[in-house]
Design a protein around this motif. Structure first.
Motif, short mmCIF file in Angstrom:
data_model
loop_
_atom_site.label_atom_id
_atom_site.label_comp_id
_atom_site.label_asym_id
_atom_site.label_seq_id
_atom_site.Cartn_x
_atom_site.Cartn_y
_atom_site.Cartn_z
N ILE A 54 0.76 -1.43 -0.13
CA ILE A 54 -0.05 0.01 -0.14
C ILE A 54 0.94 1.52 -0.27
O ILE A 54 1.97 1.32 0.79
CB ILE A 54 -0.97 0.00 1.24
CG1 ILE A 54 -1.92 -1.10 1.14
CG2 ILE A 54 -1.72 1.36 1.46
CD1 ILE A 54 -2.96 -1.40 2.24
N SER A 55 0.53 2.27 -0.83
CA SER A 55 1.33 3.41 -0.74
C SER A 55 0.40 4.52 -0.24
O SER A 55 -0.98 4.39 -0.18
CB SER A 55 1.78 3.84 -2.33
OG SER A 55 0.48 4.20 -3.25
N ILE A 56 1.03 5.63 0.33
CA ILE A 56 0.43 6.66 1.01
C ILE A 56 0.03 7.81 0.05
O ILE A 56 1.26 8.17 -0.58
CB ILE A 56 0.75 7.17 2.33
CG1 ILE A 56 0.76 6.04 3.39
CG2 ILE A 56 0.24 8.45 2.90
CD1 ILE A 56 1.44 6.06 4.53
N PRO A 89 -4.41 4.43 5.72
CA PRO A 89 -3.68 3.44 4.96
C PRO A 89 -2.97 2.31 5.95
O PRO A 89 -2.95 1.12 5.56
CB PRO A 89 -2.60 4.21 4.00
CG PRO A 89 -3.28 5.44 4.03
CD PRO A 89 -3.87 5.71 5.47
N LEU A 90 -2.82 2.71 7.18
CA LEU A 90 -2.26 1.71 8.34
C LEU A 90 -3.40 0.91 8.56
O LEU A 90 -3.13 -0.26 8.79
CB LEU A 90 -1.68 2.77 9.28
CG LEU A 90 -0.42 3.60 9.04
CD1 LEU A 90 0.08 4.16 10.37
CD2 LEU A 90 0.66 2.97 8.19
N ALA A 113 -3.58 -1.60 6.03
CA ALA A 113 -2.74 -2.63 5.96
C ALA A 113 -3.01 -3.64 6.94
O ALA A 113 -2.62 -4.92 6.70
CB ALA A 113 -1.34 -1.93 6.39
N VAL A 155 3.20 -1.32 4.20
CA VAL A 155 2.90 0.07 3.55
C VAL A 155 4.46 0.63 3.29
O VAL A 155 5.35 0.40 3.77
CB VAL A 155 2.56 0.81 4.82
CG1 VAL A 155 2.52 2.50 4.36
CG2 VAL A 155 0.98 0.44 5.07
#
Length: 369
Positions: A97-99, A110-111, A114, A121
């Protein structure tokens, strides 16, 4: 590979507020949820150098009102749904996953995603601070589309934006759906390989946010806090912080639309500063002259609590210090200023870098431009 543990959450919270530059939304409740979830779990954190160039990653984020998000806390399941739909369309199996926005609630959501998906991440993001719109990213600067994108609204309805679409138009279309469907939405988009992300993302911004937050945890007074922040920022790709103003909020006013707001601060010597903000702090004027301007960050610290504050937390009579943090150089080029400069927020002025406004201060620190 690093791991995000519960020890990260409190400093990351303060760092997310500081990098929010007044906006980014209140992240306290999301931070609390993550803190509890990480008591017996960890989130793998990949540096850009650790990315496999052939693996694919997707950007995760929240659109709409962070306040509504706090009223009905997300679980991360929204992102799982969006990622699954995006994988169906692209044929990719995402490896992480990218922020997109490295500040406020969009550091923490996003965390949460994850934890829900088991994916690592990436330590980096596409804004380096809080910005309100999808085109205000380093992807846009590289002419890379957001789409295909999957949007899940607050009622778990799925909205697909699969064809290549102008980012400005996509911003309007997604916002319209979010406004009609409860005021908040969660997306998965920006599906790119590690080779692309190594060129596009601003590196180590999650770690930087934590380092900023650690300064607030370890300082006993403002002088100590400033010196700690100065050390951290001087060793970053942003640039050394500078004090813009210290004083008390005299008044807060709203213009014809609630989007346009200003706060007047007055110093102990009677000097005044006008801080103009919408969601984020965008401009500061002292004695009729610009004292700071977007995309440079203007972050407020409550001197009583010695903590960073969002704009929805400021009040008349509050003692504040405003600190300026130079934006990453990639946000200062002309192409970037076309989407993140003062004129993009409706102000008839041009961007003036902090290094020019505070020449003597930065010249002493051997910061050149």
């Amino acid at each position: 590979m690093q791991e995000i543990t519960s020890d990260w959450i409190e400093p990351l919270w303060y760092g997310s507020i500081f990098l929010g530059s007044g906006g980014g939304g209140k992240s306290e409740l999301l931070a609390s949820v993550l803190d509890k979830a990480l008591q017996n779990r960890v989130i793998p954190l990949l540096t850009l150098d650790e990315l496999s160039e052939s693996n694919f990653f997707c950007g995760i984020g929240l659109l709409g009102s962070p306040e509504l998000c706090e009223e009905n806390l997300p679980s991360g399941k929204e992102a799982s749904i969006a990622i699954e739909e995006l994988e169906k369309y692209t044929g990719f199996q995402f490896n992480g996953i990218s922020i997109v926005e490295g500040a406020g609630v969009n550091i923490f959501y996003p965390l949460l995603a994850a934890l829900q998906t088991g994916l690592p991440v990436i330590d980096g993001d596409a804004m380096g601070r809080a910005f309100p719109e999808l085109q205000m990213t380093t992807y846009h600067l590289e002419n890379l589309p957001v789409t295909p994108l999957v949007l899940v609204d607050g009622s778990y309805n799925v909205h697909l934006f699969l064809e290549k679409q102008d980012t400005f138009l996509l911003e309007l279309n997604t916002r319209q759906i979010v406004c009609q469907q409860g005021g908040v939405g969660y997306f998965a988009g920006f599906p790119y390989s590690g080779s692309v992300l190594k060129k596009v993302l601003l590196p180590s911004t999650l770690t930087f946010a934590r380092e900023i937050g650690e300064c607030f945890l370890h300082a006993d007074n403002y002088h100590e806090l400033f010196n700690l922040l100065l050390e951290v920022t001087s060793n970053s790709f942003y640039g050394p912080i500078v004090e813009i103003f210290q004083g008390t909020i005299k008044n807060i006013s709203a213009y014809e639309t609630a989007k346009w707001k200003a706060a007047t601060l007055i110093s102990p010597k009677g000097e005044e500063l006008q801080l103009l903000f919408q969601y984020e702090n965008l401009l500061a004027f002292k004695n009729g002259h610009i004292a700071a301007s977007v995309p440079d960050l203007i972050s407020a610290i409550d001197l009583n609590k010695l903590k960073p504050v969002n704009n929805n937390e400021i009040y008349e009579g509050q003692p504040l210090v405003l600190l300026g943090l130079p934006a990453p150089l990639r946000l200062r080029i002309n192409k970037a200023l076309d989407v993140v400069g003062p004129q993009c927020f409706g102000y008839r002025t041009i961007y003036v870098p902090l290094e020019k406004l505070y020449w003597d201060y930065y010249h002493e620190k051997e910061v050149f431009f």
